[in-house]
Design a protein around this motif. Structure first.
Motif: not given
Lengths: 161, 348
Positions: A105-108, A110-120, A153-161, B2-7
């Motif tokens: 879902a993360l890879m799906g 845009p990149e500019k959001f991915r880096i922020v989510l990872i760093l945070y 959230k949208e991507k994850y729910r749409k494809e995996f929940l 929950d974002h812990n799965p992401l981490k």
């Protein structure tokens, strides 16, 4: 200790300490393992050549992330020549392939959001620290974080929940 | 959400070992070629070290060929100019089915660099986790400081390679004592080391005493953000080892509160012969991890039995503790091999 031994020791220490962290950031930003490897290598070389005076390990880590993410941005400019890695390949780098839904879902998004989510969320930085690393204001990072959460959230729910 | 799965998911991405090796090799190579280092590095001696270290890391030794023959041959294959600086020694000693060989040495300035291999001729006691720790000794005819590091391991011949650097403490050129002898001795080594990460300790925190029974000890060291250098420390009195502890070689000997802080005590028996160690942390249901703010070490010696204790201190209240589960990370050595390996060779 000879100077080349000194270089070898510095490189090994830096790769041991920060290699995995940089690789996962670059892999998620670029979606291409060869480019990610190149960026980690370039970053390590810059660390050696510039030999900045760091105040603390945290300072060094932030410098490495900033250098690597800037290099990733350069590479993204011509990434049409570098196809993104597929999920099957990406799973090969993870210890828990069964947990890779969130990664997909993360890879799906845009990149500019991915880096922020990872760093945070992964590296545990505050928004103002991320802003400093990426050359953005803290409020811009907060907005990206909010938007990134929503998209993930949208991507994850749409494809995996 | 929950974002812990992401981490968890992103943190599980690990750089493949082969890629790590490529990056280290390429970065060293590029750094060496760069203008900055080209102007400053004396090329003869470090090039040798780097090239041979790389050989030891990356080249497997064919079956049926002795380790020293191969390492020495490969030096010439990679760079005859480099190899010429190393003198073949090829003196060995066998004990307990294990052969230790001094392969080659190189003297430059106040430093001697030596390659040594250890090969198990009869079993599988030598593996990629081999550790000589402090069981090696170097007898040199000058005041010296020495460093020994594992430089490689070859599965096929069960051979580990070590790179030893001996430096003259007074800085004098070692060429003045060329021909004098050095003795390298090993008396034991550890192998089959195992890492256990993210191990859940099935401990019921509702039974934790809020006023643990304590004793005063003299700590031998410690660490952590809140670590303070103390002559006397109040710690838990060790209990019988907790039977539900999942790691063999480390015991959980106490959990309790002292002065409002949670103390968790672990013990390692006969640590000088196993080097077992680890640390604990608390994790809540959301995956948030809390590390100890400090840890202290103390020792008890009962006759021949030495036990090393580690007391980890967590800033958590009894109420907060109930939200957490106990986890740990441990490193244990499966095998200690004893012997007496000693090689005397001239510095050349």
């Amino acid at each position: 200790m000879t100077r080349l031994q000194d270089i070898a020791e510095k490189v090994e220490t830096a790769v041991d300490t920060y290699g995995n962290m940089l690789f996962r950031i670059c892999l998620v930003m670029l979606g291409n393992e060869r480019d990610a490897e190149d960026v980690v290598q370039d970053t390590m070389l810059k660390l050696l050549q510039k030999a900045p005076a760091f105040e603390s390990p945290e300072h060094q880590k932030a410098w490495l992330i900033r250098t690597a993410s800037n290099r990733c941005k350069d590479i993204k400019r011509f990434q049409f020549r570098h196809p993104q890695i597929g999920m099957t390949e990406l799973q090969e780098y993870t210890a828990n392939p069964e947990d890779s839904g969130i990664l997909e879902a993360l890879m799906g998004i845009p990149e500019k959001f991915r880096i922020v989510l990872i760093l945070y969320h992964v590296e545990g930085y505050h928004t103002y620290e991320i802003g400093k690393m990426l050359g953005k204001s803290a409020s811009a990072i907060k907005m990206r974080l909010q938007k990134g959460h929503k998209l993930l959230k949208e991507k994850y729910r749409k494809e995996f929940l | 959400m929950d974002h812990n799965p992401l981490k968890k998911s992103v943190e599980s991405i690990a750089m493949p070992e082969a890629m790590k090796i490529r990056i280290i090799r390429q970065t060293i190579s590029n750094a060496s070629k760069s203008e900055k280092y080209r102007n400053t590095v004396s090329w003869q001696k470090p090039a040798i070290t780097a090239a041979i270290l790389l050989l030891c890391f990356f080249i497997a030794i064919p079956i049926g060929v002795t380790a020293s023959e191969t390492i020495y041959g490969l030096m010439y294959f990679v760079s005859p100019e480099i190899a010429q600086f190393f003198h073949p020694v090829q003196k060995s000693d066998i004990d307990n089915g294990i052969k230790m060989e001094v392969v080659s040495s190189y003297i430059h300035g106040d430093t001697a660099e030596i390659y040594i291999t250890m090969q198990d001729l009869t079993g599988d006691r030598i593996d990629e986790t081999i550790d000589l720790y402090d069981s090696y000794a170097i007898l040199a005819p000058f005041d010296s400081s020495a460093h020994c590091e594992r430089a490689g391991y070859d599965k096929n011949t069960k051979t580990a390679t070590f790179f030893i650097t001996i430096q003259n403490m007074n800085g004098r050129d070692l060429k003045s004592i060329l021909g004098d002898k050095v003795t390298f001795t090993v008396r034991q080594f550890l192998s089959r080391k195992k890492e256990y990460k993210g191990v859940k300790i099935p401990y019921d925190f509702t039974s934790v005493s809020q006023a643990g029974i304590t004793q005063q000890v003299s700590p031998t060291g410690g660490g952590g953000l809140a670590y303070e250098d103390k002559d006397v420390l109040t710690v838990l009195v060790p209990n019988e080892p907790y039977t539900g502890f999942p790691i063999e070689g480390v015991s959980l000997t106490g959990i309790g509160f002292i002065d409002g802080k949670l103390h968790i005590q672990t013990a390692v028996e006969d640590p000088l012969n196993n080097d077992n160690h680890g640390f604990m942390y608390l994790t809540d249901k959301e995956g948030n991890r809390q590390e100890g703010e400090a840890s202290y070490y103390f020792i008890t010696q009962n006759g021949d039995i030495r036990v090393d204790y580690q007391e980890e201190i967590f800033s958590v209240t009894p109420e907060e503790l109930l939200k957490y589960e106990l986890y740990g990370e441990f490193y244990v050595s499966g095998l200690m091999t004893n012997g007496k390996w000693s090689v005397t060779f001239p510095l050349e």
